[in-house]
Design a protein around this motif. Structure first.
Motif, PDB file in Angstrom:
ATOM      1  N   THR A   2       1.026  -1.398  -0.012  1.00  0.00           N
ATOM      2  CA  THR A   2       0.014   0.012  -0.173  1.00  0.00           C
ATOM      3  C   THR A   2       0.735   1.205  -0.012  1.00  0.00           C
ATOM      4  O   THR A   2       2.215   1.247   0.223  1.00  0.00           O
ATOM      5  N   GLU A   3       0.092   2.359  -0.099  1.00  0.00           N
ATOM      6  CA  GLU A   3       1.103   3.590  -0.485  1.00  0.00           C
ATOM      7  C   GLU A   3       0.794   4.426   0.697  1.00  0.00           C
ATOM      8  O   GLU A   3       1.617   5.459   0.877  1.00  0.00           O
ATOM      9  N   THR A   4       0.171   4.065   1.766  1.00  0.00           N
ATOM     10  CA  THR A   4      -0.184   4.892   2.914  1.00  0.00           C
ATOM     11  C   THR A   4      -0.205   3.930   4.358  1.00  0.00           C
ATOM     12  O   THR A   4      -0.401   2.592   4.088  1.00  0.00           O
ATOM     13  N   THR A   5       0.239   4.624   5.422  1.00  0.00           N
ATOM     14  CA  THR A   5       0.207   3.520   6.570  1.00  0.00           C
ATOM     15  C   THR A   5      -1.041   3.548   7.161  1.00  0.00           C
ATOM     16  O   THR A   5      -1.970   4.098   6.764  1.00  0.00           O
ATOM     17  N   PRO A   6      -1.316   2.246   7.728  1.00  0.00           N
ATOM     18  CA  PRO A   6      -2.938   1.870   7.976  1.00  0.00           C
ATOM     19  C   PRO A   6      -3.406   2.737   8.958  1.00  0.00           C
ATOM     20  O   PRO A   6      -4.681   2.636   9.034  1.00  0.00           O
ATOM     21  N   LEU A   7      -2.812   3.625   9.991  1.00  0.00           N
ATOM     22  CA  LEU A   7      -3.554   4.048  10.982  1.00  0.00           C
ATOM     23  C   LEU A   7      -3.578   5.581  10.758  1.00  0.00           C
ATOM     24  O   LEU A   7      -4.696   6.185  11.003  1.00  0.00           O
ATOM     25  N   LEU A   8      -2.530   6.332  10.446  1.00  0.00           N
ATOM     26  CA  LEU A   8      -2.453   7.722   9.724  1.00  0.00           C
ATOM     27  C   LEU A   8      -2.685   8.190   8.548  1.00  0.00           C
ATOM     28  O   LEU A   8      -2.594   9.073   8.216  1.00  0.00           O
ATOM     29  N   ASP A   9      -2.520   7.035   7.900  1.00  0.00           N
ATOM     30  CA  ASP A   9      -2.556   7.263   6.257  1.00  0.00           C
ATOM     31  C   ASP A   9      -1.451   8.171   5.874  1.00  0.00           C
ATOM     32  O   ASP A   9      -1.544   9.267   5.173  1.00  0.00           O
ATOM     33  N   LEU A  10      -0.194   8.207   6.622  1.00  0.00           N
ATOM     34  CA  LEU A  10       1.062   8.840   6.042  1.00  0.00           C
ATOM     35  C   LEU A  10       1.483   8.019   5.057  1.00  0.00           C
ATOM     36  O   LEU A  10       1.665   6.948   4.701  1.00  0.00           O
ATOM     37  N   PRO A  11       1.791   8.831   3.812  1.00  0.00           N
ATOM     38  CA  PRO A  11       2.290   8.358   2.454  1.00  0.00           C
ATOM     39  C   PRO A  11       3.827   7.869   2.443  1.00  0.00           C
ATOM     40  O   PRO A  11       4.588   8.214   3.294  1.00  0.00           O
ATOM     41  N   TYR A  12       3.821   6.603   1.827  1.00  0.00           N
ATOM     42  CA  TYR A  12       5.148   5.899   1.881  1.00  0.00           C
ATOM     43  C   TYR A  12       5.862   6.574   0.923  1.00  0.00           C
ATOM     44  O   TYR A  12       5.313   7.151  -0.145  1.00  0.00           O
ATOM     45  N   ILE A  13       7.160   6.525   1.031  1.00  0.00           N
ATOM     46  CA  ILE A  13       7.897   6.821  -0.188  1.00  0.00           C
ATOM     47  C   ILE A  13       8.282   5.633  -1.016  1.00  0.00           C
ATOM     48  O   ILE A  13       8.849   4.410  -0.660  1.00  0.00           O
TER      49      ILE A  13
END
Length: 368
Positions: A2-13
């Motif tokens: 996925t492109e975001t974290t599951p809890l805060l929806d922080l975007p991955y690089i």
């Protein structure tokens, strides 16, 4: 991946992403907005006219302008623009306007510590299911809030108990309140098991019983004074049945130096009071010492000293076969200082060594 974290929806690089610093900075911006979250207010529908960088608000239910479509979300002013974040269950915020710590339950923000309907409260000690409020300390203060103050103890039904219990070593020694009925009572115990009723106030009549569980009159002292129609001090009566009130001296006092009320002289010192009755001879006050009458005042005001029945023709009778009558003794100067002596006044003049009587015109010797 996925492109975001599951809890805060922080975007991955992402591996193939160019300008990776943009994604990294976006994550930092979100963390800066949501970590240690402090909002200036909740329920804000219209954006403030001049927000400061870093201001955060909880959008209201009817948002407008820049907040339109963001009902319930967290608005953060970052880099000169409003960013919005959807709260999730378990998020905690500090509401600066209300000075309250709140948690999101998935639908609404609620106090982290809600003082309403708490199951247990222990202050410096442990509360339990029986003692849901427990306080350990040298004193407990309940004060007013500008006027008076009431401490209320409420029970569900008449047969229940609403009382204050005083203990020694967790064993009851005294209790006051409504204990099993609606009469106010005070009782004591030597061991927490056997209880002795000390005072009862009948809730229906206001009658007071001392040692009497069911007071029969306004004041009912069991074993000492019991009245069937009333007890008053003053212009009133003291009764037991039809005629008198009785104190059993042998049961309540020593045999010397005592004071008693009753119908027969049972000890060395004794006072009997008879109350209003058809017979004047029963309306009387008697006093005894060593079994002999000291004085009696009958209902028609005849007074006897040394006799329990003064003569009908005498207002005062002094009876004795071993002692005489001693009038006031004084010198001539003291006699002459008596202001406005009444005619017939008798004194014994120690200067002239004789009894004298005032005739209205002067003092006359009675020695003969």
């Amino acid at each position: 991946m996925t492109e975001t974290t599951p809890l805060l929806d922080l975007p991955y690089i992402m591996p193939s992403q160019a300008q990776k610093h943009v994604t990294h900075n976006e994550s930092l911006r979100m963390l800066d907005a949501l970590v240690h979250l402090r909002v200036g207010a909740r329920g804000v529908d219209t954006p403030p006219a001049d927000p400061a960088e870093g201001d955060r608000l909880v959008v209201g239910a009817a948002p407008s302008e820049a907040f339109a479509g963001q009902a319930g979300n967290i608005a953060a002013f970052q880099d000169g623009a409003w960013a919005f974040y959807t709260p999730r269950a378990g998020w905690v915020i500090w509401d600066a306007a209300e000075s309250a710590l709140l948690v999101f339950d998935g639908a609404a923000w609620k106090p982290v510590f809600d003082p309403q309907n708490l199951p247990l409260i222990g202050v410096n000690t442990q509360a339990d299911e029986t003692n849901r409020l427990a306080v350990r300390g040298d004193a407990t203060l309940l004060s007013h809030d500008g006027a008076g103050h009431q401490l209320k103890i409420n029970k569900a039904a008449t047969g229940d108990t609403g009382s204050l219990l005083f203990q020694t070593g967790w064993s009851g020694r005294a209790e006051m309140g409504l204990t099993g009925d609606d009469d106010f009572s005070i009782k004591v115990s030597p061991d927490g098991l056997a209880w002795h009723g000390a005072l009862t106030v009948d809730h229906a009549t206001g009658r007071v019983g001392i040692g009497a569980v069911t007071p029969a009159t306004a004041l009912d002292v069991d074993g000492i004074i019991r009245a069937s129609t009333g007890f008053r001090i003053g212009n009133a009566t003291l009764q037991n049945g039809a005629n008198s009130s009785q104190l059993n001296t042998s049961a309540h006092f020593s045999t010397t130096g005592l004071f008693a009320i009753g119908t027969t002289p049972t000890n060395n010192y004794y006072l009997r009071i008879r109350l209003p009755d058809a017979s004047a001879e029963r309306r009387a006050i008697y006093a005894y010492a060593e079994g002999s009458p000291i004085f009696v005042v009958l209902g028609d005001a005849r007074t006897g000293i040394g006799t329990s029945m003064p003569a009908a023709s005498a207002q005062l009778e002094v009876a004795s076969t071993t002692k005489g009558f001693l009038p006031p003794r004084m010198t001539t100067a003291q006699r002459d200082a008596i202001p406005s002596p009444a005619e017939g006044l008798i004194v014994y003049n120690t200067t002239a060594h004789e009894p004298q009587v005032w005739t209205g015109a002067g003092w006359v010797g009675m020695a003969g």
